[in-house]
Scaffold this motif. Structure first.
Motif, mmCIF file in Angstrom:
data_model
loop_
_atom_site.group_PDB
_atom_site.id
_atom_site.type_symbol
_atom_site.label_atom_id
_atom_site.label_comp_id
_atom_site.label_asym_id
_atom_site.label_seq_id
_atom_site.Cartn_x
_atom_site.Cartn_y
_atom_site.Cartn_z
ATOM 1 N N ALA A 33 28.021 34.438 36.286
ATOM 2 C CA ALA A 33 27.930 33.177 36.971
ATOM 3 C C ALA A 33 29.144 33.067 38.057
ATOM 4 C CB ALA A 33 28.227 32.327 35.867
ATOM 5 N N PHE A 34 29.983 33.859 38.175
ATOM 6 C CA PHE A 34 31.059 33.926 39.169
ATOM 7 C C PHE A 34 30.376 34.702 40.346
ATOM 8 C CE2 PHE A 34 34.477 36.180 41.494
ATOM 9 C CZ PHE A 34 35.332 35.092 41.603
ATOM 10 N N LYS A 35 29.769 35.563 40.191
ATOM 11 C CA LYS A 35 28.848 36.228 41.342
ATOM 12 C C LYS A 35 28.082 35.267 42.137
ATOM 13 C CE LYS A 35 29.197 40.829 39.711
ATOM 14 N NZ LYS A 35 28.374 42.187 39.441
ATOM 15 N N SER B 153 39.887 35.783 40.723
ATOM 16 C CA SER B 153 38.676 35.664 40.117
ATOM 17 C C SER B 153 39.038 35.139 38.494
ATOM 18 C CB SER B 153 37.800 36.771 40.360
ATOM 19 O OG SER B 153 38.522 38.049 39.960
ATOM 20 N N PRO B 154 39.910 36.008 38.007
ATOM 21 C CA PRO B 154 40.216 35.875 36.448
ATOM 22 C C PRO B 154 40.441 34.513 35.902
ATOM 23 C CG PRO B 154 41.281 37.755 37.095
ATOM 24 C CD PRO B 154 40.818 37.113 38.328
ATOM 25 N N LEU B 155 41.188 33.840 36.896
ATOM 26 C CA LEU B 155 42.040 32.211 36.817
ATOM 27 C C LEU B 155 40.461 31.569 37.195
ATOM 28 C CD1 LEU B 155 44.298 30.460 36.588
ATOM 29 C CD2 LEU B 155 44.630 30.718 38.911
ATOM 30 N N ILE B 156 39.813 31.688 38.109
ATOM 31 C CA ILE B 156 38.803 30.922 38.362
ATOM 32 C C ILE B 156 37.810 30.979 37.102
ATOM 33 C CG2 ILE B 156 36.773 30.563 39.809
ATOM 34 C CD1 ILE B 156 38.554 31.313 42.317
ATOM 35 N N LYS B 157 37.494 32.188 36.754
ATOM 36 C CA LYS B 157 36.490 32.406 35.793
ATOM 37 C C LYS B 157 37.017 31.247 34.275
ATOM 38 C CE LYS B 157 35.171 36.961 37.100
ATOM 39 N NZ LYS B 157 35.302 38.455 36.885
ATOM 40 N N ALA B 158 38.241 31.489 33.952
ATOM 41 C CA ALA B 158 39.016 30.684 33.020
ATOM 42 C C ALA B 158 38.739 29.242 33.145
ATOM 43 C CB ALA B 158 40.034 31.188 32.750
ATOM 44 N N PHE B 159 39.150 28.801 34.372
ATOM 45 C CA PHE B 159 39.172 27.395 34.790
ATOM 46 C C PHE B 159 37.682 26.850 34.775
ATOM 47 C CE2 PHE B 159 43.288 27.116 37.273
ATOM 48 C CZ PHE B 159 44.033 26.962 36.439
ATOM 49 N N VAL B 160 36.706 27.553 35.050
ATOM 50 C CA VAL B 160 35.174 27.071 35.189
ATOM 51 C C VAL B 160 34.523 27.576 33.845
ATOM 52 C CG1 VAL B 160 33.493 26.777 36.806
ATOM 53 C CG2 VAL B 160 35.609 27.228 37.677
ATOM 54 N N ASN B 161 35.231 28.384 33.274
ATOM 55 C CA ASN B 161 34.387 28.952 31.993
ATOM 56 C C ASN B 161 33.087 29.397 32.313
ATOM 57 O OD1 ASN B 161 34.240 29.402 29.068
ATOM 58 N ND2 ASN B 161 33.394 27.329 28.721
ATOM 59 N N ILE B 162 33.426 30.312 33.078
ATOM 60 C CA ILE B 162 31.905 31.344 33.337
ATOM 61 C C ILE B 162 32.360 32.640 33.084
ATOM 62 C CG2 ILE B 162 31.177 29.637 34.963
ATOM 63 C CD1 ILE B 162 32.482 31.226 37.361
ATOM 64 N N MET C 81 40.283 31.672 56.492
ATOM 65 C CA MET C 81 40.699 32.991 55.378
ATOM 66 C C MET C 81 41.040 32.481 54.025
ATOM 67 S SD MET C 81 40.426 35.655 57.478
ATOM 68 C CE MET C 81 41.431 36.829 56.409
ATOM 69 N N ALA C 82 41.802 31.466 53.907
ATOM 70 C CA ALA C 82 42.461 30.791 52.675
ATOM 71 C C ALA C 82 41.213 30.519 51.782
ATOM 72 C CB ALA C 82 43.268 29.815 52.554
ATOM 73 N N LEU C 83 40.091 29.998 52.222
ATOM 74 C CA LEU C 83 38.953 29.702 51.439
ATOM 75 C C LEU C 83 38.039 30.811 51.108
ATOM 76 C CD1 LEU C 83 38.092 26.059 53.058
ATOM 77 C CD2 LEU C 83 38.851 26.570 50.702
ATOM 78 N N ASN C 84 38.023 31.659 52.074
ATOM 79 C CA ASN C 84 37.360 33.041 51.558
ATOM 80 C C ASN C 84 37.966 33.927 50.810
ATOM 81 O OD1 ASN C 84 34.663 32.793 53.052
ATOM 82 N ND2 ASN C 84 36.015 32.276 54.698
ATOM 83 N N ILE C 85 39.196 34.148 50.780
ATOM 84 C CA ILE C 85 39.945 35.025 50.164
ATOM 85 C C ILE C 85 40.320 34.665 48.764
ATOM 86 C CG2 ILE C 85 42.257 36.289 49.980
ATOM 87 C CD1 ILE C 85 42.207 36.324 53.081
ATOM 88 N N PHE C 86 40.542 33.282 48.602
ATOM 89 C CA PHE C 86 41.049 33.024 47.147
ATOM 90 C C PHE C 86 40.267 33.325 46.006
ATOM 91 C CE2 PHE C 86 41.997 29.962 43.845
ATOM 92 C CZ PHE C 86 43.328 30.165 43.608
ATOM 93 N N PRO C 87 38.988 33.088 46.062
ATOM 94 C CA PRO C 87 38.205 33.492 44.781
ATOM 95 C C PRO C 87 38.387 34.942 44.288
ATOM 96 C CG PRO C 87 36.769 32.114 46.490
ATOM 97 C CD PRO C 87 38.009 32.376 46.924
ATOM 98 N N PHE C 88 38.401 35.885 45.382
ATOM 99 C CA PHE C 88 38.593 37.297 45.179
ATOM 100 C C PHE C 88 39.795 37.648 44.485
ATOM 101 C CE2 PHE C 88 35.122 36.937 48.254
ATOM 102 C CZ PHE C 88 34.247 37.539 47.403
ATOM 103 N N VAL C 89 40.897 37.077 45.060
ATOM 104 C CA VAL C 89 42.289 37.224 44.591
ATOM 105 C C VAL C 89 42.497 36.471 43.125
ATOM 106 C CG1 VAL C 89 44.666 36.760 44.928
ATOM 107 C CG2 VAL C 89 43.327 37.414 46.853
#
Length: 141
Positions: free
Chosen positions: A119-121, A106-115, A96-104
């Motif tokens: 690209a996020f999709k 997403s703005p943080l991940i986009k910023a960290f990964v600079n995408i 559950m955690a590995l599947n849910i986290f990217p959706f919860v």
């Protein structure tokens, strides 16, 4: 939307496939669904924080995921030497955690990964196999 997803996940957890197949099917199904409803996990978390009894309403609905058969299957596959020892609850939480986290987050991940959104999709789509492979490789005996 959750009422549509929950029975699908419950069916996967309780079908006759192997634990490995369940992880692959659960992950692909969950990510496909959330890609169509990306704000659902954040909404559910918000509702849980605002109203902790919210989950009790969801839990009583038909098709809400029941992990008892999944837990028993894990124990059997551990006993057969297919899987490393792991508690079924912990494995389910990891999935559950590995599947849910990217959706919860997403703005943080986009910023960290600079995408950007496109690209996020693609990253989320790639997680259908990345997450499943990661989990399976971590529990295989």
């Amino acid at each position: 939307a959750f009422a549509l997803l929950a029975p699908q996940l419950n069916a996967i957890l309780n079908d006759e496939s192997s634990v490995e197949e369940k992880i692959r099917n659960f992950t692909a199904n969950y990510i496909s669904f959330m890609s169509k409803h990306p704000y659902l996990p954040a909404f559910i978390i918000q509702e849980l924080n605002r109203n902790p009894d919210f989950v009790l309403k969801m839990k009583d609905k038909k098709g809400f995921p029941n992990i008892e058969k999944f837990k028993k299957q894990i124990a059997v596959e551990i006993q057969k030497g297919i899987l490393k020892p792991i508690k079924g609850e912990q494995l389910f939480i990891n999935i559950m955690a590995l599947n849910i986290f990217p959706f919860v987050a997403s703005p943080l991940i986009k910023a960290f990964v600079n995408i950007d959104d496109k690209a996020f999709k693609q990253i989320v789509e790639d997680r259908k196999t990345e997450v499943a492979d990661f989990i399976i490789n971590s529990i295989k005996a």
